[in-house]
Design a protein around this motif. Structure first.
Motif, PDB file in Angstrom:
ATOM      1  N   PRO A 435       0.834  -1.207   0.000  1.00 26.49           N
ATOM      2  CA  PRO A 435       0.000   0.000   0.000  1.00 26.49           C
ATOM      3  C   PRO A 435       0.864   1.250   0.000  1.00 26.49           C
ATOM      4  O   PRO A 435       1.910   1.279   0.647  1.00 26.49           O
ATOM      5  N   LYS A 436       0.431   2.254  -0.743  1.00 22.36           N
ATOM      6  CA  LYS A 436       1.115   3.558  -0.711  1.00 22.36           C
ATOM      7  C   LYS A 436       0.192   4.493   0.075  1.00 22.36           C
ATOM      8  O   LYS A 436      -0.972   4.686  -0.296  1.00 22.36           O
ATOM      9  N   TYR A 437       0.707   5.008   1.191  1.00 21.17           N
ATOM     10  CA  TYR A 437      -0.121   5.832   2.082  1.00 21.17           C
ATOM     11  C   TYR A 437      -0.007   7.314   1.716  1.00 21.17           C
ATOM     12  O   TYR A 437       1.062   7.767   1.302  1.00 21.17           O
ATOM     13  N   ASN A 438      -1.119   8.048   1.887  1.00 18.02           N
ATOM     14  CA  ASN A 438      -1.042   9.504   1.722  1.00 18.02           C
ATOM     15  C   ASN A 438      -0.673  10.148   3.066  1.00 18.02           C
ATOM     16  O   ASN A 438      -0.500   9.448   4.067  1.00 18.02           O
ATOM     17  N   LYS A 439      -0.589  11.477   3.085  1.00 16.60           N
ATOM     18  CA  LYS A 439      -0.073  12.106   4.313  1.00 16.60           C
ATOM     19  C   LYS A 439      -1.061  12.010   5.467  1.00 16.60           C
ATOM     20  O   LYS A 439      -0.709  12.212   6.622  1.00 16.60           O
ATOM     21  N   ASN A 440      -2.304  11.628   5.175  1.00 18.58           N
ATOM     22  CA  ASN A 440      -3.276  11.430   6.261  1.00 18.58           C
ATOM     23  C   ASN A 440      -3.268   9.995   6.792  1.00 18.58           C
ATOM     24  O   ASN A 440      -4.104   9.617   7.614  1.00 18.58           O
ATOM     25  N   GLY A 441      -2.346   9.182   6.252  1.00 21.54           N
ATOM     26  CA  GLY A 441      -2.267   7.802   6.712  1.00 21.54           C
ATOM     27  C   GLY A 441      -3.280   6.879   6.047  1.00 21.54           C
ATOM     28  O   GLY A 441      -3.448   5.729   6.461  1.00 21.54           O
ATOM     29  N   GLN A 442      -3.976   7.399   5.016  1.00 17.55           N
ATOM     30  CA  GLN A 442      -4.899   6.501   4.299  1.00 17.55           C
ATOM     31  C   GLN A 442      -4.174   5.897   3.099  1.00 17.55           C
ATOM     32  O   GLN A 442      -3.244   6.502   2.562  1.00 17.55           O
ATOM     33  N   VAL A 443      -4.667   4.728   2.670  1.00 19.76           N
ATOM     34  CA  VAL A 443      -4.042   4.114   1.506  1.00 19.76           C
ATOM     35  C   VAL A 443      -4.508   4.857   0.259  1.00 19.76           C
ATOM     36  O   VAL A 443      -5.712   4.939  -0.023  1.00 19.76           O
ATOM     37  N   ALA A 444      -3.543   5.426  -0.468  1.00 14.80           N
ATOM     38  CA  ALA A 444      -3.895   6.173  -1.675  1.00 14.80           C
ATOM     39  C   ALA A 444      -4.045   5.221  -2.863  1.00 14.80           C
ATOM     40  O   ALA A 444      -4.979   5.322  -3.642  1.00 14.80           O
ATOM     41  N   HIS A 445      -3.106   4.309  -2.976  1.00 17.22           N
ATOM     42  CA  HIS A 445      -3.204   3.306  -4.042  1.00 17.22           C
ATOM     43  C   HIS A 445      -2.283   2.122  -3.739  1.00 17.22           C
ATOM     44  O   HIS A 445      -1.569   2.128  -2.732  1.00 17.22           O
ATOM     45  N   LEU A 446      -2.338   1.135  -4.617  1.00 19.18           N
ATOM     46  CA  LEU A 446      -1.506  -0.064  -4.420  1.00 19.18           C
ATOM     47  C   LEU A 446      -0.344  -0.073  -5.404  1.00 19.18           C
ATOM     48  O   LEU A 446      -0.506   0.301  -6.565  1.00 19.18           O
ATOM     49  N   ILE A 447       0.794  -0.540  -4.911  1.00 20.49           N
ATOM     50  CA  ILE A 447       1.956  -0.715  -5.780  1.00 20.49           C
ATOM     51  C   ILE A 447       2.223  -2.209  -5.895  1.00 20.49           C
ATOM     52  O   ILE A 447       2.182  -2.926  -4.888  1.00 20.49           O
ATOM     53  N   ALA A 448       2.472  -2.666  -7.124  1.00 20.03           N
ATOM     54  CA  ALA A 448       2.843  -4.074  -7.304  1.00 20.03           C
ATOM     55  C   ALA A 448       4.344  -4.160  -7.536  1.00 20.03           C
ATOM     56  O   ALA A 448       4.863  -3.520  -8.452  1.00 20.03           O
ATOM     57  N   TYR A 449       5.030  -4.890  -6.672  1.00 17.42           N
ATOM     58  CA  TYR A 449       6.425  -5.233  -6.947  1.00 17.42           C
ATOM     59  C   TYR A 449       6.396  -6.573  -7.661  1.00 17.42           C
ATOM     60  O   TYR A 449       5.758  -7.523  -7.174  1.00 17.42           O
ATOM     61  N   VAL A 450       7.043  -6.631  -8.815  1.00 16.91           N
ATOM     62  CA  VAL A 450       6.884  -7.818  -9.667  1.00 16.91           C
ATOM     63  C   VAL A 450       8.237  -8.351 -10.125  1.00 16.91           C
ATOM     64  O   VAL A 450       9.098  -7.570 -10.560  1.00 16.91           O
ATOM     65  N   ILE A 451       8.402  -9.680 -10.000  1.00 17.82           N
ATOM     66  CA  ILE A 451       9.507 -10.344 -10.714  1.00 17.82           C
ATOM     67  C   ILE A 451       8.845 -10.937 -11.962  1.00 17.82           C
ATOM     68  O   ILE A 451       8.033 -11.866 -11.854  1.00 17.82           O
ATOM     69  N   PRO A 452       9.117 -10.368 -13.139  1.00 17.01           N
ATOM     70  CA  PRO A 452       8.415 -10.856 -14.332  1.00 17.01           C
ATOM     71  C   PRO A 452       9.019 -12.153 -14.859  1.00 17.01           C
ATOM     72  O   PRO A 452      10.176 -12.466 -14.560  1.00 17.01           O
ATOM     73  N   GLN A 453       8.223 -12.881 -15.632  1.00 15.61           N
ATOM     74  CA  GLN A 453       8.784 -14.010 -16.386  1.00 15.61           C
ATOM     75  C   GLN A 453       9.757 -13.417 -17.402  1.00 15.61           C
ATOM     76  O   GLN A 453       9.651 -12.234 -17.747  1.00 15.61           O
ATOM     77  N   ASP A 454      10.677 -14.235 -17.916  1.00 16.38           N
ATOM     78  CA  ASP A 454      11.640 -13.722 -18.909  1.00 16.38           C
ATOM     79  C   ASP A 454      10.879 -13.086 -20.061  1.00 16.38           C
ATOM     80  O   ASP A 454       9.892 -13.660 -20.554  1.00 16.38           O
ATOM     81  N   ASN A 455      11.324 -11.916 -20.503  1.00 11.49           N
ATOM     82  CA  ASN A 455      10.635 -11.241 -21.611  1.00 11.49           C
ATOM     83  C   ASN A 455      11.583 -10.217 -22.206  1.00 11.49           C
ATOM     84  O   ASN A 455      12.613  -9.883 -21.614  1.00 11.49           O
ATOM     85  N   ASP A 456      11.238  -9.715 -23.416  1.00 12.40           N
ATOM     86  CA  ASP A 456      12.095  -8.686 -24.035  1.00 12.40           C
ATOM     87  C   ASP A 456      11.312  -7.391 -24.241  1.00 12.40           C
ATOM     88  O   ASP A 456      11.558  -6.637 -25.160  1.00 12.40           O
ATOM     89  N   LYS A 457      10.315  -7.141 -23.386  1.00 10.53           N
ATOM     90  CA  LYS A 457       9.465  -5.959 -23.545  1.00 10.53           C
ATOM     91  C   LYS A 457      10.019  -4.793 -22.713  1.00 10.53           C
ATOM     92  O   LYS A 457      10.684  -5.010 -21.710  1.00 10.53           O
ATOM     93  N   ASP A 458       9.687  -3.547 -23.182  1.00 12.32           N
ATOM     94  CA  ASP A 458      10.030  -2.446 -22.286  1.00 12.32           C
ATOM     95  C   ASP A 458       8.978  -2.395 -21.182  1.00 12.32           C
ATOM     96  O   ASP A 458       7.924  -3.020 -21.276  1.00 12.32           O
ATOM     97  N   GLN A 459       9.269  -1.632 -20.108  1.00 13.60           N
ATOM     98  CA  GLN A 459       8.426  -1.724 -18.897  1.00 13.60           C
ATOM     99  C   GLN A 459       6.992  -1.267 -19.146  1.00 13.60           C
ATOM    100  O   GLN A 459       6.050  -1.855 -18.621  1.00 13.60           O
TER     101      GLN A 459
END
Ligand code: AMP
Length: 508
Positions: A435-459
């Motif tokens: 979760p990414k929190y805003n300055k009021n301590g509420q969750v503003a949005h979600l961040i996904a940390y990802v280990i991708p499968q092998d690929n040759d695409k740009d992000q």
């Protein structure tokens, strides 16, 4: 019948005296020598005038002297406190302050000069000389019944570490379950000894191995850290039983040689400590089609693991998230709602564990003990802080840590469920949701940390394709707004993904 782990070990050691009990990268110790050494050390401990049942801190890595010291302490009537060599100084200081041991066995060099304490330190050299001098040991009063067998300090990712006090009988009923139940561990099996002794998962291999005439194939921390050495060593170990975290299995699967053809003897996988995902289980079933995979669950406070189930290909095919099993004998599982009322089958709440696996409490910490430990139906009980559901037939499903439950725009979201949904994408190898929190301590949005499968695409392209691949597989409100790509995730000292560290990074 032997009811004490020390006496059972002695009997097994007598029956198997020439067999190898411990093998640390080729340095072997027979059962006969291990028994002799535990007796010499126990006799020496008895001469030290220690306070009855006072704990002995054992400091080291994966040397055979670690388990020699554990068994000697138990024989001499003292619980042991395992502490890893790579522990940070503040952690060691906090353990010393809480436990106030009178004796420290330094299997590795103990950083005394950086610490404040009042205890006798047995140096490596002194220990070697004690072990080299055969002493007659008169069996006296080994640790038994409700007396403490070990005190295990939690990883302390938040706040200072707490010392979980595990009794002889807690430990004994756990090992009985591992050896007697459906895990089908054969006699004389070779166990992978990877989890550090300061992590309670190590209790799933070292004592079960020694009470069934098996061999511990110990891997020191330096080898675990060195992929080249680890991957070269593994196929030579003739392993039968793997005990570890799913993250460690994922790491081993980076090696193409981690498969049935190269390791035909490896027939049992015992997982605990973090979620075994469908992805990991499927990949493992492909690598080892004839092995049996078990998922087990439990916090340190209830002695390693209290539920287990075999994860068959059918279970993998029929579940988005894998169940964590049925309670071991002597343990009852309950689910509480927010008002501490029992829920109906299938309803989600906090997992409560009661019965003979529940530890005594946290050492010298009555407040924290009172918060988590209580009595339920006349049995000792523990509030896990884990969310879960229980089926009508008693099958437990773990839904994540309660403190990983967040509110996002009014929706209750389990971070582990987001992770499980993300991992349904064929483009994703592994994910963590933060979760990414805003300055009021509420969750503003979600961040996904990802280990991708092998690929040759740009992000940007990869993110677009991942989003498309997840259509219909993830609830729209759970879709992260930001994707961050990684080659690997940070790991805790216990070999679990360090989720809290990633959440911290997300909010820096
Ligand atoms: P520890 O006390 O370090 O062993 O951590 C215990 C915690 O790990 C539990 O309270 C759970 O949150 C988590 N855990 C243990 N086993 C499992 C499992 N099989 N599946 C999911 N989470 C698990």
């Amino acid at each position: 019948m032997n009811t004490n782990i020390v006496n059972i070990f002695d009997q097994v050691a007598k029956d198997n005296s020439t067999r190898v009990a411990y093998d640390e990268m080729g340095k072997q110790t027979s059962y006969g020598d291990l028994k002799k050494n535990t007796e010499s050390l126990a006799a020496w401990l008895n001469e030290q005038g220690l306070t009855s049942q006072s704990p002995i801190l054992v400091f080291g890595d994966h040397q055979v002297e670690m388990i020699t010291s554990f068994l000697a302490a138990l024989k001499a009537g003292h619980p042991y406190i395992p502490v890893s060599t790579d522990s940070a100084i503040p952690r060691i200081q906090s353990i010393l302050d809480t436990a106030k041991p009178e004796l420290i066995i330094a299997v590795d060099n103990f950083p005394s000069e950086q610490l404040q304490f009042d205890a006798q330190v047995v140096s490596k050299e002194q220990l070697a000389s004690v072990l080299a001098t055969a002493r007659e040991f008169v069996p006296g009063n080994p640790v038994s019944g409700d007396e403490l067998a070990y005190v295990l300090f939690t990883s302390g990712t938040t706040g200072s570490p707490k010392g979980v006090e595990v009794s002889h009988d807690n430990f004994k009923t756990f090992v009985d379950w591992v050896l007697d139940s459906n895990f089908n561990i054969p006699e004389h099996a070779n166990f992978l000894g990877q989890p550090p002794y300061s992590f309670d998962l190590s209790n799933m291999y070292w004592l079960p191995a020694l009470l069934s005439g098996g061999t511990i194939k110990a891997i020191p921390h330096s080898v675990v850290e060195n992929f080249g050495q680890l991957f070269t060593a593994l196929p030579t170990l003739d392993l039968n039983v793997f005990v570890g975290t799913p993250s460690f299995a994922d790491m081993l699967m980076l090696s193409p040689a981690f498969n049935e053809e190269k390791m035909p003897g490896l027939k049992i996988f015992m997982f605990c400590g973090e979620e075994l995902t469908v992805k990991t289980a499927k990949a493992l079933q492909q690598r080892f089609p004839h092995a049996r995979i078990f998922n087990t669950y439990g916090p340190t406070e209830t002695t390693v693991a209290i539920s287990g189930i075999e994860i068959t290909p059918e279970i993998v095919a029929n579940n988005d998230r894998l169940p964590v099993g049925y309670a071991k004998p002597g343990v009852e599982l309950s689910i509480w709602d927010g008002d501490k009322q029992l829920t109906e089958p299938g309803q989600q709440g906090e997992i409560i564990i009661s019965g003979n696996s529940v530890a005594r409490g946290y050492m010298n910490n009555p407040e924290k003990t009172a918060k988590a430990f209580f009595e339920f139906n006349g049995e000792p009980a523990y509030r896990t802080g884990d969310a879960g559901t229980l089926d009508a037939d008693g099958l437990l499903h773990h839904k994540g840590r309660m403190d990983f439950q967040i509110k996002l725009h009014g929706f209750r979201v389990e971070l582990d469920e987001v992770r499980a949904s993300l991992e349904k994408s064929p483009l994703i190898k592994q994910a963590v949701a933060a979760p990414k929190y805003n300055k009021n301590g509420q969750v503003a949005h979600l961040i996904a940390y990802v280990i991708p499968q092998d690929n040759d695409k740009d992000q940007a392209e990869l993110t677009k394709e991942i989003r498309e691949s997840l259509k219909g597989l993830i609830m729209p409100y759970m879709m992260p707004t930001q994707f961050i790509y990684r080659d690997s995730f940070p790991m805790s000292a216990n070999g679990k993904i360090a989720v809290k560290q990633l959440i911290k990074e997300a909010n820096q």
